[in-house]
Design an enzyme around this catalytic site. Structure first.
Site, mmCIF file in Angstrom:
data_model
loop_
_atom_site.group_PDB
_atom_site.id
_atom_site.type_symbol
_atom_site.label_atom_id
_atom_site.label_comp_id
_atom_site.label_asym_id
_atom_site.label_seq_id
_atom_site.Cartn_x
_atom_site.Cartn_y
_atom_site.Cartn_z
ATOM 1 N N LEU A 146 0.828 -1.204 0.000
ATOM 2 C CA LEU A 146 0.000 0.000 0.000
ATOM 3 C C LEU A 146 0.861 1.252 0.000
ATOM 4 C CD1 LEU A 146 -2.951 -0.943 2.357
ATOM 5 C CD2 LEU A 146 -2.600 -1.407 -0.057
ATOM 6 N N ASP A 162 11.021 2.605 6.013
ATOM 7 C CA ASP A 162 10.573 1.211 6.036
ATOM 8 C C ASP A 162 11.698 0.388 6.639
ATOM 9 O OD1 ASP A 162 8.156 -0.298 4.098
ATOM 10 O OD2 ASP A 162 9.649 -1.527 5.143
ATOM 11 N N ILE A 163 11.350 -0.812 7.081
ATOM 12 C CA ILE A 163 12.386 -1.712 7.580
ATOM 13 C C ILE A 163 13.136 -2.351 6.420
ATOM 14 C CG2 ILE A 163 10.990 -3.792 7.756
ATOM 15 C CD1 ILE A 163 12.305 -4.254 10.526
ATOM 16 N N GLY A 190 3.383 1.342 8.500
ATOM 17 C CA GLY A 190 4.403 0.322 8.749
ATOM 18 C C GLY A 190 3.991 -0.675 9.806
ATOM 19 N N SER A 237 -7.629 -1.358 10.497
ATOM 20 C CA SER A 237 -8.105 -2.493 9.698
ATOM 21 C C SER A 237 -9.477 -2.941 10.182
ATOM 22 C CB SER A 237 -7.109 -3.647 9.828
ATOM 23 O OG SER A 237 -7.704 -4.851 9.445
ATOM 24 N N TYR A 284 -3.318 -9.576 15.002
ATOM 25 C CA TYR A 284 -3.200 -8.474 14.049
ATOM 26 C C TYR A 284 -4.300 -7.431 14.319
ATOM 27 C CZ TYR A 284 -3.250 -5.993 9.586
ATOM 28 O OH TYR A 284 -3.239 -5.024 8.630
ATOM 29 N N SER A 301 -10.239 -4.613 2.399
ATOM 30 C CA SER A 301 -9.226 -5.425 1.702
ATOM 31 C C SER A 301 -8.737 -4.701 0.462
ATOM 32 C CB SER A 301 -9.720 -6.843 1.366
ATOM 33 O OG SER A 301 -10.954 -6.848 0.737
ATOM 34 N N ARG A 312 -16.140 -12.491 -0.862
ATOM 35 C CA ARG A 312 -16.042 -11.487 0.202
ATOM 36 C C ARG A 312 -15.564 -10.157 -0.347
ATOM 37 N NH1 ARG A 312 -11.635 -9.852 3.568
ATOM 38 N NH2 ARG A 312 -12.431 -8.645 5.338
#
Lengths: 280, 280, 280, 280, 280, 280
Positions: free
Chosen positions: B15, B34-35, B73, B112, B137, B166, B174
């Site tokens: 994303l 970012d990692i 992140g 989310s 999560y 999603s 779905r």
């Protein structure tokens, strides 16, 4: 339906000290645990194991064979997030996860009004309002309630979350509404244990105060009917009280001093809470 | 009101890769982090710093002088709690706390549907329903929303929590309801940034699907009006679908596969999510 | 997911006549039934069996091997209770019980606004408001909805209850809000069938009228998005309308003429409903 | 159902000037009135009588034989209570009481968002929320809505209360959500008149703005479907906007500048409202 | 306001036997009726007529001249639908319709928790929640409540629907919450009769148990204040209870055994209900 | 926290006469005022000033230095609007505005059930339901409540609005539910004063009657726990009562006779209210 084994975390704490005796009578074996070992004399049927709730490997073996866990172990004041992460967040995960692995049926948890402490008192909050934590301390209670709901819905492990208001002496106007006497605490924990099924339930821990500001209706099936009433202290306390500032969240919000304290700083300091631990 | 500096976490993620370009146009400086450092070519005005969101000392300096943080992140699948604790829980704390210390005005967060994934679809859930996470999560999303609310109410630091349903190709029934197209994602993030005041706001991230199952009414003032509609894929997808089991929480609940997966185990595996990362 | 066998009751009725063709295309076999055998030419894949819905022994064998039943067979006007008992009450029981015995997955039922017809239009009623029937006709709809909910909760047999407002020509001011076009009816029935899981769901059957007075939000996941709008008829109809009496429940309530008619007496008489049955 | 006689108060005001022509076409006789006689050329069928709404004896005779009154006459800014008492409070009483004595069927009233202006925008307020006025101006709207409800419930005299958000040019970020175009205003007033029965109804007067922050669902039966959308102005306006203070009630609350102005002091001053009165 | 004539159906039943004496004192004439004639000695002012409630012609003449009917006659267990249709569905219609024809003012009806038996106990249900019947027995209660509401709204015939939880000895944990003592039953029926106006009212029939799981707030104006409390039996009953399965709807739902029994099969069998009929 | 100065308006009225003595004990100085000077002997610490509440200049100086005002001065019956405008509308404004100018902290106001008198008793109304006044008298209470809310939200001046049901002898069936004893009135006013912070709060003024029809839950934090119960009068009153007409709003609605009286005409006449003024 006498229980075989109960586990009590935070057994050496102020509230834990009042629960040990009644819990010991509800089961064949009470396993008490705490990070401190200042536990005094054990009650009949009670054993004690010192353990750090933040360490899975220390908690996990204690729950073997347990029917239920009464989980009161945590830091009971506001502190920086880094300090609370272990005992108040990870500790809860440890109890539920270890309990799940050992087939524990139910956790009875010392949640707190501080999970919803930012609501003003002019809202009569029930046990389904969204979280509004007032501190990292309260945030850990939110985390644990959500965790408990998930373990119920995904794994059918029950829990009762007791949102205690203030289980301490009545020394200020807020406590006229928020007081939870030790006797009523014991009744509430007893109902959370002896009610045959509870699924995921939240209940406020408050005595039968005239000024009790929260709504336990959804938990009515537990049968918690508190007996004590802080109104006996009203005359003296209100007589001495200074005029309050209605714009101060510490006065206007359910969380009291926690609602106005800076995040990460002690909210208990200065509240004059006496350590009247029950001695054994 | 062009912003001086924006910070985007998770910039190398799927994303994040779609957000970099539009965000770079809304500010003088976009700091992407970012990692992973698989970031490709930078956009004009963009800089990149590799950092582990779970480490306060790595995150903190990045936020100096930032107006807002777009916080995407995190681990984006279900994993054991121990693995998620750092990036998904502590990482959120790090962003808010570091932001607070640097005077950041607002965090736009990739929350989310899994924060409320255990509600059945026959409930049209709004953004005020109590949390019902379906996974660790999802639990991390609950934690972060509660944290964001607290930083707003205690410290007046704003946040918008985008409960993405999603954001991936439509490959199953779905997703006919839950799809969030990349264009709509960009619109939603843009609104979360350009709305003058937001306080603490939650909004569902879903396209204008005929079958969209959630209620964004309380976030109406953001002006998010999605344009895409997954119904274009309905005929093909429903034509091939097997009869579904109404007693399966993975079918009946908003969380989909996350609602039926075992806690700690990947829910994304087998969902056929293609890594269509935007390449630069 | 083409269905093997669908059963349509009330196939010779006005609404049934419009459903036969689209339903016949959704399955290998459409079994149409009615108490009348004025059925015209059959569509490919369609068979017809004359049967009295009020008689279990006539209904039961028809459902063998069926995936779903679209249950539109009933008296479609107000009559004395004694006349309605068989077709409208017992008939519903027969469909559900026979369906259960044959493993039918779902019933799609022609419910009606008259299950809640006594609500005033100034209440924007959703699909969870308690029943307020306006006639014995409406009472039979209440009965069937409650029955359907019970078969779902006790026996996991799904149903969708379509509370049709008025599926007839727009000839009066009420119909500007209540009209359900035949095309929208077909879309609604199609969604009730092709949505993978529905549990127990109620949805209002009304077109995309500017003046539509009911709330389908809870059924949003069905993806019903009506296309027609009775406002095209507004100018002519309102131009000719007499001033209305706001104290007349027939004008003020959702049920319209049913809300003011004497129990047991025809409410359709005088509404000028043309029998525009689709001829085959 | 062409009306015989309509009365329009505040006919010389800014909004009134846009209503005169369309209203004149809905009835045989439009009687326009205002405290000012700066009315310009009359439309066919229109007559004008200068009158002070605050004086019963001036208002009362105007309503003889009227079917409905469109009541827009009032001070349209915040002023000290003493100044508003006559036109904004007593004036409303005069219209309803005189209307009742003359058998007027319905009043269509220019209410305002300021009746509920203290709600934060993060609450998507519907038309049943308790009043939270932001000014004496808003308090007069509360008074009139309650008065109208009472005349309906005690005397069966209908009324529609149009809570206008901001019917003026879009010149600031708030107006991106609150704008009501003149065309949409006309549509709204038309629906309030042509809907056969309305009882007591409240509806928000706002265009189809992406960022419209209020909920008209309960008034859905009126069929008001606005066409204009202030989002066309968003890019320019947001581009120039200064960062906003989320703790300022003038930014965070529905009432906008009225929510932060001192009681009794003009809130319109400085809003840059152009007097674009329709000239005849 | 002594009543002239009361009619009691189900007079020979267990609950009816406790009502006959107090009812006989509230009126000049108590007409008791039942399908059984095992009625014992009549009380002063009481007459008895044997009649089958399912037959309109037997019921109708009994209601001539009656002020009110106390309708307790029905099958009081779960049975196949075909067996319940006459007494529990048609019987209710007969009472209301015959009552209407004879100008009866009010029906006081023995409804049941089983009209809403599928709600989990963790929901504190009030008297406005939608129906969720657990059995055909419960479905008949839903039917009758809806019927009663319609007779009130269409014909201004009043009714009070007493949703009795369990009016039997306290022999299991569920009854600690659901018990209705005979004295409290009598109080409740008395209030349903002596309250001057009731319109259409639903009230739960439960004693003042600590664990009472339902909400009578909306019926507060009836003044029902139960005196008995099953908590006196808690210690003994909980001491002997086996651990319960929280996933069993018979334990978790308000309907108790009715919520888990197969439709059409006795739920009372094995509940150990003693026939402690009051002998006269 | 003894108060320095309290002001009581309406001190010579029936309710005022019972409040003077207890109020005089809560402060150093009680300033009583009324339009009548039939005040009898003053209590220790009490002074009296005759004043017309409708005149700002007479009210304003009285509030200098006051901590709180107990505002009971108004016409206490229904009258034409023109007669009520001064004392009941403008009078309230005068108290709040003068209080604001003098830094008064809080107003305790005698509001009334008649602000919501048109709700039927079958609705258990809480203190957040929208206004539904039954008379101009009730409309003035609505006006004052909205005014008080605005002064709180705009100017942080607190108020408690006591919606008194009927503070008079119990002489009819309605009063069995609506009675407020003088002792309970005094307790309620005392709580409204001694509660440290109240913001804007509404509370119903009703005794602990079995049949009390209203919900004070949201004001729970005030700690008002009435002691008296009108049920002691039930037997006699109900024994003599005539059958009531359920379609009469005077019987069915919370407002009682006010709900059925013609606007502007006395509703108290014929209610048999004895003037049992407390003599000093």
């Amino acid at each position: 339906m006498k229980l075989k084994k109960l586990v009590l975390t935070g057994a050496a704490g102020r509230l834990g000290s009042y629960l040990r005796e009644p819990l010991s009578k509800m089961c064949d074996e009470l396993l008490s645990t705490d990070i401190s070992d200042d536990i005094g004399t054990l009650y009949p049927g009670e054993t004690f194991v010192k353990a750090d709730i933040a360490k899975f490997d220390e908690v996990e073996p204690l729950l073997e064979g347990a029917d239920m866990v009464v989980h009161f172990g945590a830091i009971v004041d506001e502190r920086p997030f880094e300090e609370m992460l272990g005992p108040n967040f990870v500790g809860s995960y440890n109890v539920w996860e270890a309990g799940y692995r050992h087939g524990v049926r139910r956790v009875v948890y010392a949640s707190s009004i501080h999970a919803v402490g930012m609501y003003p008192k002019t809202e009569f909050i029930d046990t389904e309002v969204p979280h509004r934590p007032d501190t990292f301390y309260g945030l850990a209670k939110c985390f644990t309630e959500d965790l408990g709901r998930m373990y119920w819905e995904k794994r059918q492990m029950e829990s009762v979350h007791l949102r205690i208001l203030s289980a301490a002496q009545v020394t200020n106007p807020r406590a006229l509404g928020s007081w939870l006497s030790y006797d009523d605490l014991i009744q509430l924990v007893t109902r959370a244990i002896d009610t045959p099924v509870v699924g995921f339930t939240i209940a406020y821990g408050v005595s039968n105060n005239d000024r009790a500001p929260v709504d336990n209706a959804r938990a009515a099936f537990l049968g918690y009917r508190p007996k004590d009433n802080a109104e006996q202290f009203a005359k003296e306390i209100l007589g001495e009280a200074e005029p309050a500032d209605p714009m101060d969240s510490g006065t206007m919000c359910h969380g009291g001093p926690f609602a106005s304290v800076e995040l990460g700083q002690s909210a208990v300091k200065g509240m004059g809470i006496v350590d009247d631990r029950k001695k054994t």
